[in-house]
Design a protein around this motif. Structure first.
Motif, PDB file in Angstrom:
ATOM      1  N   ASP A   5       0.833  -1.215   0.000  1.00 35.28           N
ATOM      2  CA  ASP A   5       0.000   0.000   0.000  1.00 35.28           C
ATOM      3  C   ASP A   5       0.863   1.259   0.000  1.00 35.28           C
ATOM      4  OD1 ASP A   5      -2.268  -1.521   0.000  1.00 35.28           O
ATOM      5  OD2 ASP A   5      -2.674  -1.319   2.152  1.00 35.28           O
ATOM      6  N   ILE A   6       1.876   1.288   0.878  1.00 33.01           N
ATOM      7  CA  ILE A   6       2.747   2.472   0.965  1.00 33.01           C
ATOM      8  C   ILE A   6       3.525   2.650  -0.334  1.00 33.01           C
ATOM      9  CG2 ILE A   6       4.830   3.392   2.087  1.00 33.01           C
ATOM     10  CD1 ILE A   6       3.807   2.176   4.721  1.00 33.01           C
ATOM     11  N   PHE A   7       4.026   1.547  -0.893  1.00 30.40           N
ATOM     12  CA  PHE A   7       4.836   1.649  -2.104  1.00 30.40           C
ATOM     13  C   PHE A   7       4.049   2.305  -3.245  1.00 30.40           C
ATOM     14  CE2 PHE A   7       6.434   0.104  -6.173  1.00 30.40           C
ATOM     15  CZ  PHE A   7       7.740   0.541  -6.087  1.00 30.40           C
ATOM     16  N   PHE A   8       2.820   1.866  -3.436  1.00 32.70           N
ATOM     17  CA  PHE A   8       2.034   2.410  -4.548  1.00 32.70           C
ATOM     18  C   PHE A   8       1.459   3.792  -4.245  1.00 32.70           C
ATOM     19  CE2 PHE A   8       1.962  -2.162  -5.682  1.00 32.70           C
ATOM     20  CZ  PHE A   8       2.561  -2.041  -6.921  1.00 32.70           C
ATOM     21  N   GLU A   9       1.329   4.105  -2.975  1.00 29.01           N
ATOM     22  CA  GLU A   9       0.826   5.422  -2.582  1.00 29.01           C
ATOM     23  C   GLU A   9       1.910   6.496  -2.716  1.00 29.01           C
ATOM     24  OE1 GLU A   9      -0.562   7.301   1.605  1.00 29.01           O
ATOM     25  OE2 GLU A   9      -1.384   5.322   1.161  1.00 29.01           O
ATOM     26  N   VAL A  10       3.122   6.172  -2.268  1.00 37.27           N
ATOM     27  CA  VAL A  10       4.204   7.169  -2.249  1.00 37.27           C
ATOM     28  C   VAL A  10       4.855   7.332  -3.617  1.00 37.27           C
ATOM     29  CG1 VAL A  10       6.435   7.747  -1.197  1.00 37.27           C
ATOM     30  CG2 VAL A  10       4.613   6.779   0.208  1.00 37.27           C
ATOM     31  N   LYS A  11       5.009   6.235  -4.348  1.00 33.39           N
ATOM     32  CA  LYS A  11       5.487   6.226  -5.744  1.00 33.39           C
ATOM     33  C   LYS A  11       6.985   6.465  -5.952  1.00 33.39           C
ATOM     34  CE  LYS A  11       1.211   7.054  -8.274  1.00 33.39           C
ATOM     35  NZ  LYS A  11       0.251   6.968  -7.187  1.00 33.39           N
ATOM     36  N   ASP A  12       7.621   7.393  -5.210  1.00 35.26           N
ATOM     37  CA  ASP A  12       9.035   7.694  -5.515  1.00 35.26           C
ATOM     38  C   ASP A  12       9.999   7.057  -4.501  1.00 35.26           C
ATOM     39  OD1 ASP A  12       8.253   9.355  -3.463  1.00 35.26           O
ATOM     40  OD2 ASP A  12       9.416  11.075  -4.136  1.00 35.26           O
ATOM     41  N   ILE A  13       9.697   5.846  -4.052  1.00 33.54           N
ATOM     42  CA  ILE A  13      10.592   5.123  -3.136  1.00 33.54           C
ATOM     43  C   ILE A  13      11.785   4.610  -3.940  1.00 33.54           C
ATOM     44  CG2 ILE A  13      10.789   2.998  -1.773  1.00 33.54           C
ATOM     45  CD1 ILE A  13       7.856   3.614  -0.854  1.00 33.54           C
ATOM     46  N   SER A  14      13.005   4.833  -3.403  1.00 34.11           N
ATOM     47  CA  SER A  14      14.229   4.488  -4.144  1.00 34.11           C
ATOM     48  C   SER A  14      14.731   3.085  -3.859  1.00 34.11           C
ATOM     49  CB  SER A  14      15.342   5.487  -3.805  1.00 34.11           C
ATOM     50  OG  SER A  14      14.998   6.770  -4.239  1.00 34.11           O
ATOM     51  N   LEU A  15      14.342   2.513  -2.703  1.00 33.72           N
ATOM     52  CA  LEU A  15      14.843   1.178  -2.342  1.00 33.72           C
ATOM     53  C   LEU A  15      13.959   0.604  -1.237  1.00 33.72           C
ATOM     54  CD1 LEU A  15      18.474  -0.006  -2.006  1.00 33.72           C
ATOM     55  CD2 LEU A  15      17.035  -0.247   0.013  1.00 33.72           C
ATOM     56  N   ILE A  16      13.815  -0.722  -1.217  1.00 32.56           N
ATOM     57  CA  ILE A  16      13.021  -1.396  -0.188  1.00 32.56           C
ATOM     58  C   ILE A  16      13.912  -2.385   0.567  1.00 32.56           C
ATOM     59  CG2 ILE A  16      11.050  -2.907   0.283  1.00 32.56           C
ATOM     60  CD1 ILE A  16       9.800  -1.884  -2.334  1.00 32.56           C
ATOM     61  N   ILE A  17      13.856  -2.342   1.904  1.00 35.96           N
ATOM     62  CA  ILE A  17      14.507  -3.346   2.748  1.00 35.96           C
ATOM     63  C   ILE A  17      13.374  -4.195   3.320  1.00 35.96           C
ATOM     64  CG2 ILE A  17      15.882  -3.735   4.827  1.00 35.96           C
ATOM     65  CD1 ILE A  17      17.195  -0.974   4.264  1.00 35.96           C
ATOM     66  N   LEU A  18      13.391  -5.491   3.030  1.00 45.27           N
ATOM     67  CA  LEU A  18      12.205  -6.317   3.213  1.00 45.27           C
ATOM     68  C   LEU A  18      12.519  -7.611   3.950  1.00 45.27           C
ATOM     69  CD1 LEU A  18       9.192  -6.776   2.219  1.00 45.27           C
ATOM     70  CD2 LEU A  18      10.189  -7.750   0.153  1.00 45.27           C
ATOM     71  N   ASP A  19      11.811  -7.866   5.054  1.00 39.44           N
ATOM     72  CA  ASP A  19      11.972  -9.127   5.772  1.00 39.44           C
ATOM     73  C   ASP A  19      11.202 -10.229   5.037  1.00 39.44           C
ATOM     74  OD1 ASP A  19      12.855 -10.735   7.868  1.00 39.44           O
ATOM     75  OD2 ASP A  19      11.019 -10.464   9.000  1.00 39.44           O
ATOM     76  N   VAL A  20      11.689 -11.468   5.127  1.00 38.76           N
ATOM     77  CA  VAL A  20      10.995 -12.583   4.467  1.00 38.76           C
ATOM     78  C   VAL A  20       9.740 -12.971   5.241  1.00 38.76           C
ATOM     79  CG1 VAL A  20      11.124 -15.009   3.801  1.00 38.76           C
ATOM     80  CG2 VAL A  20      13.076 -13.529   3.390  1.00 38.76           C
ATOM     81  N   MET A  21       9.913 -13.255   6.540  1.00 41.44           N
ATOM     82  CA  MET A  21       8.808 -13.776   7.338  1.00 41.44           C
ATOM     83  C   MET A  21       7.975 -12.656   7.941  1.00 41.44           C
ATOM     84  SD  MET A  21       9.078 -16.954   6.942  1.00 41.44           S
ATOM     85  CE  MET A  21       7.853 -17.487   8.133  1.00 41.44           C
ATOM     86  N   MET A  22       6.750 -12.481   7.436  1.00 38.32           N
ATOM     87  CA  MET A  22       5.858 -11.425   7.934  1.00 38.32           C
ATOM     88  C   MET A  22       4.411 -11.880   7.863  1.00 38.32           C
ATOM     89  SD  MET A  22       7.314  -7.896   6.380  1.00 38.32           S
ATOM     90  CE  MET A  22       7.161  -8.545   4.729  1.00 38.32           C
TER      91      MET A  22
END
Length: 225
Positions: A41-58
Motif C-alpha cells: 500500500d505504501i509503495f504504490f501510494e508514495v510512488k518515488d521510493i528508491s529502495l526497499i529493505i524487506l523481511d521474508v517472514m511477515m
C-alpha cells in the motif's frame, strides 16, 4: 538534492527502528511498514521510493509475495532480510528479482553500505560525488582516480572494481559477488578474471595497493590501514 526514500518492512518494531536510525544518519528519508500488505500500500501510494529493505517472514503477506506484487510494476531495488542458512529463500528471491540478501543478525553499518552501493549502481545517488580513503580519491562523474593528488590511469573495469571496493570498505567480498556486481549478473566468465584485474589494480595503486587484502579461498577486502 531531495532525500531519497527507503521503505523498511519488518514486523519487529525494534528491527525497524534500528535500521531507520542508521539510515537517517546518512540523510535518507525512511518509511516503515509492519507487514506485507502495508508495504505494498505504501509503495504504490508514495510512488518515488528508491529502495526497499524487506523481511521474508511477515504476517498477511510474506516478503516473497510483496516482491511478486511490486515486480509486476517496478524494478525498484530490493534488499531482503533472511534468517541465516536459508539458501532456498535466497534462490527463490533471486528468481523473483531480489537485488541482494543480508542474513540476520547483521551489522547495521554493513546494511547501510549495501544500500549506498546499490543506489550508486542504480544511479540514484549523486554521481558528482568524490569518494576518499587513505589518500585515494575517486571522482565518480569524471571517472578519475587520484593518489595523493596525482592522477592514475585506470581501465574502465579497474575503475569499477576500485569503486566497488570503496563502497564496501571492510566487507569481505567473494569473487562471485565481485563478478556479479562489477561484471554484472550476465557475465559467465572465469572468476580468475577478478584476480587478474586485482593484480593490475594493486600495481597501479602503488603503495596503496596494500589496501586490497586477499582473503584466501574466498576473495578480497578493501581496508585502509
Amino acid at each position: 538534492m531531495d532525500q531519497l526514500k527507503i521503505l523498511v518492512v519488518d514486523d519487529e518494531s525494534r528491527m525497524r527502528k534500528l535500521v531507520k536510525d542508521f539510515l537517517k544518519k546518512k540523510d535518507f528519508e525512511v518509511l516503515e511498514a509492519a507487514d506485507g500488505e502495508e508495504a505494498v500500500d505504501i509503495f504504490f501510494e508514495v510512488k518515488d521510493i528508491s529502495l526497499i529493505i524487506l523481511d521474508v517472514m511477515m504476517p498477511k503477506m510474506d516478503g516473497f509475495e510483496v516482491v511478486k506484487e511490486i515486480r509486476q510494476y517496478s524494478k525498484v531495488p530490493i534488499i531482503m532480510l533472511t534468517a541465516k542458512g536459508k539458501e532456498n529463500d535466497e534462490l527463490q528471491g533471486f528468481d523473483l528479482g531480489v537485488d541482494e540478501y543480508i542474513s540476520k543478525p547483521f551489522s547495521p553499518k554493513i546494511l547501510v553500505a549495501r544500500v549506498e552501493a546499490i543506489l550508486r549502481r542504480t544511479n540514484n545517488l549523486a554521481e558528482n560525488e568524490v569518494l576518499k580513503a587513505g589518500g585515494i580519491e575517486i571522482n565518480i562523474a569524471a571517472h578519475e582516480v587520484t593518489i595523493d593528488e596525482k592522477k592514475v590511469e585506470l581501465s574502465y573495469k579497474e575503475f569499477e572494481l576500485l569503486n566497488y571496493f570503496f563502497v564496501n570498505q571492510g566487507v569481505a567480498l567473494s569473487r562471485e559477488k565481485i563478478l556479479n556486481n562489477v561484471w554484472n549478473y550476465d557475465y559467465f566468465g572465469d572468476a580468475r578474471t577478478i584476480d587478474t584485474h586485482v593484480k593490475k589494480l594493486r600495481s597501479k595503486l602503488g603503495d596503496k595497493g596494500s589496501y586490497i587484502k586477499t582473503i584466501w579461498g574466498m576473495g578480497y577486502k578493501f581496508e585502509v590501514e
